[in-house]
Design an enzyme around this catalytic site. Structure first.
Site, mmCIF file in Angstrom:
data_model
loop_
_atom_site.group_PDB
_atom_site.id
_atom_site.type_symbol
_atom_site.label_atom_id
_atom_site.label_comp_id
_atom_site.label_asym_id
_atom_site.label_seq_id
_atom_site.Cartn_x
_atom_site.Cartn_y
_atom_site.Cartn_z
ATOM 1 N N ASP A 130 -6.376 79.422 61.335
ATOM 2 C CA ASP A 130 -5.278 79.281 62.300
ATOM 3 C C ASP A 130 -4.946 80.672 62.828
ATOM 4 O O ASP A 130 -4.965 81.645 62.073
ATOM 5 C CB ASP A 130 -4.050 78.671 61.629
ATOM 6 C CG ASP A 130 -4.247 77.212 61.243
ATOM 7 O OD1 ASP A 130 -4.982 76.502 61.946
ATOM 8 O OD2 ASP A 130 -3.656 76.790 60.226
ATOM 9 N N ASP A 172 -5.772 71.861 66.411
ATOM 10 C CA ASP A 172 -4.423 71.325 66.227
ATOM 11 C C ASP A 172 -3.808 70.922 67.573
ATOM 12 O O ASP A 172 -3.138 69.896 67.687
ATOM 13 C CB ASP A 172 -3.519 72.345 65.536
ATOM 14 C CG ASP A 172 -3.995 72.699 64.130
ATOM 15 O OD1 ASP A 172 -4.617 71.834 63.479
ATOM 16 O OD2 ASP A 172 -3.754 73.842 63.704
#
Length: 195
Positions: free
Chosen positions: A140, A154
């Site tokens: 991330d 995401d």
């Protein structure tokens, strides 16, 4: 032997639900592959460029680049259950692919393509990244204020969820049919606009 005049016997045994719609499948696959590749390229770039614990401003303090390795889900929940999220992602990917075979509507093809790209983008991380197969940590690197750090996969999952809610709310089925209540609302809205 003919099932009906002008129709072959093979046509009699294959209804619209029994085969893949080639155009919609191509749209689904194109969206899925493009976004999956984009997700993986951005993660490779983030790993090669960003330093953990050293965020960089991209759009002031509104959007920063801040790389982390996430073994869990959003907000780092379930960090000890990486194997469970991997199993869930595999099941979800198979489920979306199964539903995609029945799609006859462009909106659904696009929504499911975005969804499978998001699910499989993070699944690739869990299968291929450290600390090992099936328990890899997701990369991330995008950070908004007061929000968990996320990635392109995401974003895909969230956009797909919104599209699916809209299509469902409008009563549009995978085959493009519109249910009675939603159809009446659409027709009423169209008549009102015409006045």
């Amino acid at each position: 032997m003919q099932a009906a005049r002008g129709a072959s016997l093979s046509d009699a045994h294959t209804g619209p639900e029994s085969h893949v719609h080639p155009v919609r499948w191509a749209e689904f696959a194109a969206v899925a592959v493009f976004l999956l590749v984009l997700d993986q390229i951005t993660k490779l770039w983030a790993v090669a460029t960003l330093v953990p614990g050293q965020p960089q401003e991209l759009i002031g303090s509104v959007l920063q680049l801040n790389i982390i390795r996430n073994p869990g889900a959003a907000f780092s929940t379930g960090t000890g259950f990486t194997w469970f999220f991997t199993t869930l992602s595999i099941a979800a990917t198979i489920g979306v692919l199964w539903f995609a075979r029945r799609v006859r509507h462009r909106g659904w093809a696009i929504a499911l393509g975005i969804l499978v790209a998001g699910i499989s983008g993070n699944l690739v991380d869990r299968l291929t990244r450290e600390p090992g197969f099936y328990v890899g940590h997701v990369v991330d690197f995008l950070q908004l204020p007061n929000w968990p750090i996320f990635n392109v996969a995401d974003m895909c999952i969230n956009v797909a969820a919104v599209l699916i809610v809209i299509l469902s709310f409008r009563g549009i089925g995978l085959d493009g049919s519109v249910d009675g209540g939603a159809k009446d609302e659409v027709e009423t809205g169209s008549e009102d606009e015409a006045k």
